[in-house]
Design a protein around this motif. Structure first.
Motif, PDB file in Angstrom:
ATOM      1  N   GLU A 137       0.832  -1.204   0.000  1.00 44.59           N
ATOM      2  CA  GLU A 137       0.000   0.000   0.000  1.00 44.59           C
ATOM      3  C   GLU A 137       0.868   1.256   0.000  1.00 44.59           C
ATOM      4  O   GLU A 137       0.519   2.269  -0.634  1.00 44.59           O
ATOM      5  N   ALA A 138       2.005   1.199   0.682  1.00 46.57           N
ATOM      6  CA  ALA A 138       2.939   2.326   0.645  1.00 46.57           C
ATOM      7  C   ALA A 138       3.468   2.533  -0.765  1.00 46.57           C
ATOM      8  O   ALA A 138       3.588   3.669  -1.249  1.00 46.57           O
ATOM      9  N   GLY A 139       3.766   1.421  -1.441  1.00 43.58           N
ATOM     10  CA  GLY A 139       4.215   1.507  -2.834  1.00 43.58           C
ATOM     11  C   GLY A 139       3.151   2.097  -3.739  1.00 43.58           C
ATOM     12  O   GLY A 139       3.456   2.845  -4.678  1.00 43.58           O
ATOM     13  N   PHE A 140       1.879   1.797  -3.456  1.00 41.63           N
ATOM     14  CA  PHE A 140       0.779   2.343  -4.245  1.00 41.63           C
ATOM     15  C   PHE A 140       0.686   3.856  -4.076  1.00 41.63           C
ATOM     16  O   PHE A 140       0.445   4.585  -5.036  1.00 41.63           O
ATOM     17  N   VAL A 141       0.885   4.336  -2.846  1.00 40.45           N
ATOM     18  CA  VAL A 141       0.868   5.785  -2.604  1.00 40.45           C
ATOM     19  C   VAL A 141       1.964   6.471  -3.414  1.00 40.45           C
ATOM     20  O   VAL A 141       1.731   7.497  -4.063  1.00 40.45           O
ATOM     21  N   ILE A 142       3.156   5.884  -3.379  1.00 41.46           N
ATOM     22  CA  ILE A 142       4.280   6.465  -4.118  1.00 41.46           C
ATOM     23  C   ILE A 142       3.994   6.446  -5.616  1.00 41.46           C
ATOM     24  O   ILE A 142       4.297   7.402  -6.341  1.00 41.46           O
ATOM     25  N   MET A 143       3.397   5.349  -6.099  1.00 37.34           N
ATOM     26  CA  MET A 143       3.079   5.244  -7.519  1.00 37.34           C
ATOM     27  C   MET A 143       2.068   6.318  -7.930  1.00 37.34           C
ATOM     28  O   MET A 143       2.187   6.930  -8.991  1.00 37.34           O
ATOM     29  N   MET A 144       1.074   6.578  -7.078  1.00 39.62           N
ATOM     30  CA  MET A 144       0.077   7.600  -7.384  1.00 39.62           C
ATOM     31  C   MET A 144       0.707   8.990  -7.394  1.00 39.62           C
ATOM     32  O   MET A 144       0.361   9.845  -8.229  1.00 39.62           O
ATOM     33  N   GLN A 145       1.643   9.224  -6.482  1.00 44.63           N
ATOM     34  CA  GLN A 145       2.336  10.508  -6.486  1.00 44.63           C
ATOM     35  C   GLN A 145       3.176  10.657  -7.753  1.00 44.63           C
ATOM     36  O   GLN A 145       3.219  11.732  -8.359  1.00 44.63           O
ATOM     37  N   MET A 146       3.827   9.572  -8.179  1.00 46.99           N
ATOM     38  CA  MET A 146       4.618   9.606  -9.404  1.00 46.99           C
ATOM     39  C   MET A 146       3.733   9.804 -10.629  1.00 46.99           C
ATOM     40  O   MET A 146       4.119  10.469 -11.589  1.00 46.99           O
ATOM     41  N   LEU A 147       2.515   9.215 -10.610  1.00 43.93           N
ATOM     42  CA  LEU A 147       1.571   9.446 -11.701  1.00 43.93           C
ATOM     43  C   LEU A 147       1.208  10.924 -11.767  1.00 43.93           C
ATOM     44  O   LEU A 147       1.110  11.507 -12.859  1.00 43.93           O
ATOM     45  N   GLY A 148       1.024  11.538 -10.602  1.00 42.13           N
ATOM     46  CA  GLY A 148       0.797  12.977 -10.562  1.00 42.13           C
ATOM     47  C   GLY A 148       1.976  13.748 -11.137  1.00 42.13           C
ATOM     48  O   GLY A 148       1.791  14.750 -11.851  1.00 42.13           O
ATOM     49  N   ASN A 149       3.202  13.276 -10.843  1.00 41.33           N
ATOM     50  CA  ASN A 149       4.404  13.901 -11.408  1.00 41.33           C
ATOM     51  C   ASN A 149       4.368  13.892 -12.933  1.00 41.33           C
ATOM     52  O   ASN A 149       4.653  14.898 -13.588  1.00 41.33           O
ATOM     53  N   VAL A 150       4.029  12.717 -13.494  1.00 35.73           N
ATOM     54  CA  VAL A 150       3.996  12.562 -14.947  1.00 35.73           C
ATOM     55  C   VAL A 150       2.992  13.528 -15.567  1.00 35.73           C
ATOM     56  O   VAL A 150       3.314  14.278 -16.507  1.00 35.73           O
ATOM     57  N   LEU A 151       1.771  13.514 -15.056  1.00 34.53           N
ATOM     58  CA  LEU A 151       0.710  14.362 -15.608  1.00 34.53           C
ATOM     59  C   LEU A 151       1.011  15.846 -15.386  1.00 34.53           C
ATOM     60  O   LEU A 151       0.690  16.692 -16.233  1.00 34.53           O
ATOM     61  N   GLY A 152       1.638  16.162 -14.241  1.00 32.95           N
ATOM     62  CA  GLY A 152       1.998  17.549 -13.961  1.00 32.95           C
ATOM     63  C   GLY A 152       3.016  18.091 -14.945  1.00 32.95           C
ATOM     64  O   GLY A 152       2.921  19.245 -15.395  1.00 32.95           O
ATOM     65  N   GLN A 153       4.003  17.272 -15.308  1.00 34.56           N
ATOM     66  CA  GLN A 153       4.999  17.688 -16.299  1.00 34.56           C
ATOM     67  C   GLN A 153       4.342  17.954 -17.644  1.00 34.56           C
ATOM     68  O   GLN A 153       4.615  18.965 -18.300  1.00 34.56           O
ATOM     69  N   PHE A 154       3.480  17.025 -18.078  1.00 32.42           N
ATOM     70  CA  PHE A 154       2.776  17.210 -19.346  1.00 32.42           C
ATOM     71  C   PHE A 154       1.964  18.510 -19.348  1.00 32.42           C
ATOM     72  O   PHE A 154       2.035  19.308 -20.276  1.00 32.42           O
ATOM     73  N   ALA A 155       1.187  18.686 -18.282  1.00 32.56           N
ATOM     74  CA  ALA A 155       0.303  19.850 -18.202  1.00 32.56           C
ATOM     75  C   ALA A 155       1.095  21.152 -18.096  1.00 32.56           C
ATOM     76  O   ALA A 155       0.744  22.162 -18.726  1.00 32.56           O
ATOM     77  N   GLY A 156       2.169  21.142 -17.314  1.00 36.01           N
ATOM     78  CA  GLY A 156       2.959  22.353 -17.124  1.00 36.01           C
ATOM     79  C   GLY A 156       3.541  22.882 -18.416  1.00 36.01           C
ATOM     80  O   GLY A 156       3.522  24.099 -18.670  1.00 36.01           O
TER      81      GLY A 156
END
Length: 437
Positions: free
Chosen positions: A55-74
Motif C-alpha cells: 500500500e505504501a508503494g501504491f501511494v508512491i506510484m500515485m504521487q509519481m503518476l501525478g508527477n507525470v501528468l503535472g509535467q505534461f500539463a505544465g
C-alpha cells in the motif's frame, strides 16, 4: 583542471549576477523543503498508518503518476497562463495541499492518496516553467545555469533528507508543515522576483552579430538556437518526433533502470544481513560526488563531450558500465564503484536534457520540456514495480541483467537522437549555404 575556479566545486557558485545567485539559492532552499517528506512516505504509511508495504508503494506510484501528468500539463499551459501565474499558482496550491496532510493523512486513506497525487501533480506543474525561465532569461549562460541549479538542488535534497529523519522523530506533522512552508516561500519569492522581469515569449539570442562582415558566420553559428515555428498546435508539436522522442525514451530508460538501487540493491543489502545505513551511505556518496565531481564533467564537456547530444550518450554509457560492475561484482565494494560511475552519468544527463530543449525548441521549449519530463517520469513510476518483480523472481542478478539491457536501450536511443540532430543540422547548414551562394 581544478585550479580553474570556474570548474572547481566552490568556484561554480561564483561569478553570477545577483539575480542569478538569488534564483540559485532559492531553488536550493525549495529542494531542501521538498526533500523533507518524500524519503519518509514508506515509513509513514507503514508505521504510522499501519498499512502494508504494498500500500505504501501504491501511494508512491500515485504521487509519481501525478508527477507525470503535472509535467505534461505544465509544458502545455506555459503560454496559456504565463510563467508568473503558472509558477506562483502551482507552488501556492502545492503548499496548501502539503499543509492539509496534517488532517487528510489521518482522517481518510483515500483522501491521503488523492492529496499525495495532487501534490505530485502541482509540484511538477511548475518544473517546465522554471526550466523554461532559465533557458529564456539567461540564454547566453543557460547550460552552466542548468548545471549549477542541478547541483544546488542536490545539495538541498541532501540537507532535506538528513533533516527529515530528525524532524520525523519529533513529529511527522512538523515535516508536513515545513514542507508546505518552503513551497509557500518559493511562491512568494517568485511573486517578487518576477515583478520587474518581462516575461519572455522566445529565448533571447546568446550571441549578437558583431559586424556585417561576420553576419553570415554568426547566423550560421546561431542556427542551433532557432526554435520551432511559434503557435503550433499540440498535434503539430508532437509530430516533431526527431526533436524529443529518442531523447525522452532514453531518459525514461535511464530512470527506469536506476530504480535498481531501491528495488535491487536495498533489499539485497538487508538480505545479506547488512544494516540499512550501508544503503544510506551510498546516497551520501552520490551527493558528495555530484558536488566534488564537477571538474570531471566540466572537463568532459570541454573535450570529449562538447555537444549536448554527446553528453546524453556518455551518460547512458556510464550507467551501463555501472550496472555491469554490480552484475560482475555483487558486493558492497562493487556497489560503491558502481555508484561513483552512475553518478557521473547522472551529472551529465540531468542538466543536458533541459539545455538541449532550450537551445533547439525555441519558443516551444516549455511544451517539450514538459513532454520530455513527463515521459522520463514514467520510467521513475514503473521502474520500482518492474525491478521489484525481477528481484522477487531472481534476486539481485535478475535485477541487474534487466537493468543492463534497459541501459543499453537508453544508449542506443541517445545515439539515434544525436544522429538525427547531426543530420538535421547538416541539412540546415547546406540549405543556408545554398541560399547565400
Amino acid at each position: 583542471m581544478i585550479t580553474d575556479m570556474k570548474y572547481a566545486p566552490v568556484g561554480m557558485f561564483r561569478n553570477y549576477t545577483r539575480e542569478m545567485s538569488v534564483f540559485i539559492w532559492a531553488s536550493m532552499i525549495n529542494s531542501t523543503g521538498a526533500a523533507l517528506m518524500w524519503p519518509l512516505t514508506t515509513i509513514f504509511v507503514h508505521q504510522v498508518l499501519n498499512r502494508s508495504l504494498a500500500e505504501a508503494g501504491f501511494v508512491i506510484m500515485m504521487q509519481m503518476l501525478g508527477n507525470v501528468l503535472g509535467q505534461f500539463a505544465g509544458g502545455s499551459l506555459y503560454y496559456k497562463f504565463g510563467v508568473r501565474k503558472l509558477l506562483i499558482g502551482a507552488l501556492a496550491v502545492t503548499a496548501v495541499f502539503q499543509a492539509s496532510l496534517v488532517v487528510t493523512a489521518y482522517s481518510s486513506w483515500w483522501g491521503y492518496i488523492v492529496t499525495m497525487f495532487v501534490i505530485g501533480f502541482t509540484g511538477n506543474l511548475s518544473q517546465p516553467a522554471i526550466q523554461s525561465f532559465i533557458g529564456f532569461r539567461w540564454a547566453d549562460r543557460r547550460d552552466e545555469l542548468f548545471n549549477v541549479v542541478y547541483v544546488a538542488n542536490n545539495i538541498g535534497v541532501a540537507l532535506g533528507t538528513a533533516l527529515s529523519g530528525i524532524l520525523a522523530d519529533i513529529s511527522f506533522n512538523l515535516t508536513f508543515i515545513l514542507n508546505a512552508s518552503t513551497s509557500a516561500a518559493f511562491a512568494v519569492f517568485f511573486y517578487y522576483f518576477l515583478q520587474h522581469i518581462k516575461e519572455e515569449t522566445a529565448p533571447a539570442k546568446p550571441n549578437a552579430t558583431p559586424s556585417v562582415k561576420g553576419a553570415r558566420r554568426a547566423q550560421l553559428d546561431d542556427m542551433p538556437d532557432k526554435g520551432a515555428i511559434p503557435h503550433l498546435t499540440i498535434v503539430d508539436q508532437l509530430r516533431n518526433v526527431r526533436l524529443y522522442l529518442f531523447l525522452s525514451v532514453g531518459s525514461m530508460m535511464i530512470w527506469m533502470a536506476n530504480s535498481l538501487w531501491g528495488s535491487g540493491v536495498a533489499p539485497h543489502i538487508t538480505d545479506q544481513g547488512m544494516e540499512m545505513k550501508m544503503y544510506s551511505w551510498l546516497w551520501t556518496l552520490n551527493g558528495i560526488l555530484i558536488f566534488v565531481g564537477q571538474p570531471i564533467t566540466s572537463w568532459m564537456k570541454r573535450t570529449i563531450a562538447q555537444p549536448v547530444t554527446s553528453q546524453l550518450t556518455w551518460s547512458a554509457v556510464f550507467y551501463s558500465l555501472a550496472y555491469v560492475v554490480i552484475l560482475l561484482f555483487p558486493s558492497y565494494s562493487g556497489f560503491i564503484v558502481a555508484m561513483m560511475i552512475a553518478t557521473l552519468g547522472e551529472m551529465l544527463v540531468s542538466p543536458a536534457v533541459p539545455a538541449f530543449l532550450a537551445a533547439r525548441a525555441g519558443r516551444n521549449a516549455p511544451f517539450y520540456m514538459g513532454l520530455a519530463g513527463g515521459i522520463s517520469s514514467i520510467g521513475r513510476m514503473i521502474g520500482p514495480v518492474a525491478l521489484g518483480v525481477a528481484y522477487d523472481s531472481g534476486g539481485l542478478q535478475a535485477v541487474m541483467r534487466v537493468s543492463v539491457v534497459i541501459a543499453i536501450v537508453a544508449t542506443v536511443s541517445f545515439m539515434l537522437h544525436a544522429y538525427l540532430q547531426k543530420s538535421k543540422l547538416r541539412a540546415e547548414k547546406n540549405q543556408y549555404y545554398d541560399n547565400y551562394s
